[in-house]
Design a protein around this motif. Structure first.
Motif, PDB file in Angstrom:
ATOM      1  N   GLU A   1       0.833  -1.208   0.000  1.00 53.65           N
ATOM      2  CA  GLU A   1       0.000   0.000   0.000  1.00 53.65           C
ATOM      3  C   GLU A   1       0.867   1.257   0.000  1.00 53.65           C
ATOM      4  N   ARG A   2       1.940   1.238   0.789  1.00 51.94           N
ATOM      5  CA  ARG A   2       2.862   2.384   0.817  1.00 51.94           C
ATOM      6  C   ARG A   2       3.514   2.594  -0.548  1.00 51.94           C
ATOM      7  N   LEU A   3       3.902   1.501  -1.190  1.00 51.14           N
ATOM      8  CA  LEU A   3       4.525   1.616  -2.508  1.00 51.14           C
ATOM      9  C   LEU A   3       3.548   2.195  -3.522  1.00 51.14           C
ATOM     10  N   SER A   4       2.298   1.800  -3.436  1.00 52.84           N
ATOM     11  CA  SER A   4       1.275   2.362  -4.339  1.00 52.84           C
ATOM     12  C   SER A   4       1.099   3.849  -4.095  1.00 52.84           C
ATOM     13  N   GLN A   5       1.067   4.246  -2.829  1.00 48.31           N
ATOM     14  CA  GLN A   5       0.941   5.668  -2.491  1.00 48.31           C
ATOM     15  C   GLN A   5       2.144   6.457  -2.992  1.00 48.31           C
ATOM     16  N   MET A   6       3.322   5.888  -2.832  1.00 45.42           N
ATOM     17  CA  MET A   6       4.535   6.573  -3.288  1.00 45.42           C
ATOM     18  C   MET A   6       4.536   6.714  -4.810  1.00 45.42           C
ATOM     19  N   ALA A   7       4.099   5.682  -5.510  1.00 43.58           N
ATOM     20  CA  ALA A   7       4.028   5.754  -6.976  1.00 43.58           C
ATOM     21  C   ALA A   7       3.031   6.824  -7.402  1.00 43.58           C
ATOM     22  N   ALA A   8       1.897   6.882  -6.724  1.00 42.48           N
ATOM     23  CA  ALA A   8       0.889   7.893  -7.051  1.00 42.48           C
ATOM     24  C   ALA A   8       1.416   9.308  -6.817  1.00 42.48           C
ATOM     25  N   ASP A   9       2.314   9.441  -5.842  1.00 42.70           N
ATOM     26  CA  ASP A   9       2.912  10.743  -5.529  1.00 42.70           C
ATOM     27  C   ASP A   9       4.201  10.991  -6.319  1.00 42.70           C
ATOM     28  N   ASN A  10       4.502  10.124  -7.289  1.00 42.25           N
ATOM     29  CA  ASN A  10       5.736  10.203  -8.079  1.00 42.25           C
ATOM     30  C   ASN A  10       6.979  10.231  -7.198  1.00 42.25           C
ATOM     31  N   GLN A  11       6.935   9.475  -6.106  1.00 39.54           N
ATOM     32  CA  GLN A  11       8.060   9.409  -5.186  1.00 39.54           C
ATOM     33  C   GLN A  11       8.804   8.096  -5.417  1.00 39.54           C
ATOM     34  N   GLN A  12      10.112   8.172  -5.489  1.00 40.80           N
ATOM     35  CA  GLN A  12      10.918   6.988  -5.769  1.00 40.80           C
ATOM     36  C   GLN A  12      11.326   6.270  -4.489  1.00 40.80           C
ATOM     37  N   HIS A  13      11.702   5.003  -4.657  1.00 41.77           N
ATOM     38  CA  HIS A  13      12.311   4.217  -3.584  1.00 41.77           C
ATOM     39  C   HIS A  13      13.438   3.407  -4.211  1.00 41.77           C
ATOM     40  N   SER A  14      14.297   2.860  -3.397  1.00 45.97           N
ATOM     41  CA  SER A  14      15.461   2.134  -3.922  1.00 45.97           C
ATOM     42  C   SER A  14      15.255   0.625  -3.927  1.00 45.97           C
ATOM     43  N   GLY A  15      14.016   0.201  -4.016  1.00 43.99           N
ATOM     44  CA  GLY A  15      13.702  -1.213  -4.188  1.00 43.99           C
ATOM     45  C   GLY A  15      13.192  -1.875  -2.926  1.00 43.99           C
ATOM     46  N   VAL A  16      12.374  -2.905  -3.148  1.00 40.48           N
ATOM     47  CA  VAL A  16      11.846  -3.721  -2.055  1.00 40.48           C
ATOM     48  C   VAL A  16      11.918  -5.178  -2.477  1.00 40.48           C
ATOM     49  N   LEU A  17      12.447  -6.009  -1.605  1.00 39.56           N
ATOM     50  CA  LEU A  17      12.438  -7.457  -1.800  1.00 39.56           C
ATOM     51  C   LEU A  17      11.568  -8.066  -0.716  1.00 39.56           C
ATOM     52  N   PHE A  18      10.510  -8.724  -1.147  1.00 42.81           N
ATOM     53  CA  PHE A  18       9.624  -9.398  -0.211  1.00 42.81           C
ATOM     54  C   PHE A  18      10.084 -10.833  -0.015  1.00 42.81           C
ATOM     55  N   ILE A  19       9.871 -11.330   1.194  1.00 39.10           N
ATOM     56  CA  ILE A  19      10.034 -12.751   1.474  1.00 39.10           C
ATOM     57  C   ILE A  19       8.658 -13.249   1.902  1.00 39.10           C
ATOM     58  N   ASP A  20       8.234 -14.339   1.324  1.00 37.30           N
ATOM     59  CA  ASP A  20       6.954 -14.930   1.683  1.00 37.30           C
ATOM     60  C   ASP A  20       7.186 -16.021   2.725  1.00 37.30           C
ATOM     61  N   LYS A  21       6.399 -15.986   3.799  1.00 35.57           N
ATOM     62  CA  LYS A  21       6.548 -16.963   4.881  1.00 35.57           C
ATOM     63  C   LYS A  21       6.361 -18.396   4.390  1.00 35.57           C
TER      64      LYS A  21
ATOM     65  N   ASN B   1      23.116  -7.965  -8.741  1.00 36.27           N
ATOM     66  CA  ASN B   1      23.904  -6.877  -8.187  1.00 36.27           C
ATOM     67  C   ASN B   1      24.123  -5.708  -9.146  1.00 36.27           C
ATOM     68  N   SER B   2      24.303  -5.984 -10.405  1.00 32.16           N
ATOM     69  CA  SER B   2      24.670  -4.921 -11.344  1.00 32.16           C
ATOM     70  C   SER B   2      23.474  -4.144 -11.896  1.00 32.16           C
ATOM     71  N   LEU B   3      22.265  -4.530 -11.548  1.00 26.60           N
ATOM     72  CA  LEU B   3      21.077  -3.871 -12.097  1.00 26.60           C
ATOM     73  C   LEU B   3      20.717  -2.603 -11.329  1.00 26.60           C
ATOM     74  N   ASP B   4      19.965  -1.740 -11.979  1.00 24.09           N
ATOM     75  CA  ASP B   4      19.434  -0.534 -11.345  1.00 24.09           C
ATOM     76  C   ASP B   4      18.216  -0.930 -10.514  1.00 24.09           C
ATOM     77  N   TRP B   5      18.226  -0.609  -9.232  1.00 25.93           N
ATOM     78  CA  TRP B   5      17.162  -1.036  -8.334  1.00 25.93           C
ATOM     79  C   TRP B   5      16.138   0.052  -8.019  1.00 25.93           C
ATOM     80  N   MET B   6      16.192   1.147  -8.729  1.00 26.58           N
ATOM     81  CA  MET B   6      15.245   2.219  -8.472  1.00 26.58           C
ATOM     82  C   MET B   6      13.826   1.740  -8.762  1.00 26.58           C
ATOM     83  N   ASN B   7      12.967   1.768  -7.749  1.00 27.44           N
ATOM     84  CA  ASN B   7      11.543   1.435  -7.837  1.00 27.44           C
ATOM     85  C   ASN B   7      11.246  -0.017  -8.208  1.00 27.44           C
TER      86      ASN B   7
END
Length: 125
Positions: A67-87, A110-116
């Protein structure tokens, strides 16, 4: 370069294990990162702070983070990536499994761009 920040749902031992097995990886746990300043902090603030250091957040939190990532995208705000782990794929108490998954992921991505970028960690097959 891919660097990581593990959140409160992940044992600090995971970052320690990653560093022991693969010293080239930059990884912090939120308990020690910036002297624990971001413990119990809103996800958006953590993501904004992680962006300052180009850290990809590693988390089990699939409830509030999307939900936070969706809000940030709607606000055109960037993040440096998220990796989820599923239980269901890597148990929260499986420190070695989490550390191994992070190391394998770093070795491949490692060598990829992780923006968003948002992705999932997977156990060894």
């Amino acid at each position: 370069m891919l660097s990581f920040l593990t959140d409160e749902n992940i044992s600090p031992m995971v970052a320690i294990q990653v560093k022991l097995k693969q010293p080239d990886i930059v990884i912090y746990n939120i308990f020690d990162w910036r002297e624990g300043k971001y413990l119990k902090t809103d996800d958006r603030i953590i993501l904004e702070a992680a962006l300052e250091e180009n850290l990809t957040l590693v988390t089990y939190d699939q409830n509030s983070i999307p939900e936070r990532l969706s809000q940030m995208a709607a606000d055109n705000q960037q993040h440096s990536g998220v990796l989820f782990i599923d239980k269901k794929s890597i148990a929260q108490h499986d420190i070695g499994g989490q550390a191994g998954a992070i190391i394998r992921y770093w070795q491949k991505m490692n060598s990829l761009d992780w923006m968003n970028v948002v992705n999932y960690l997977h156990p060894a097959l």
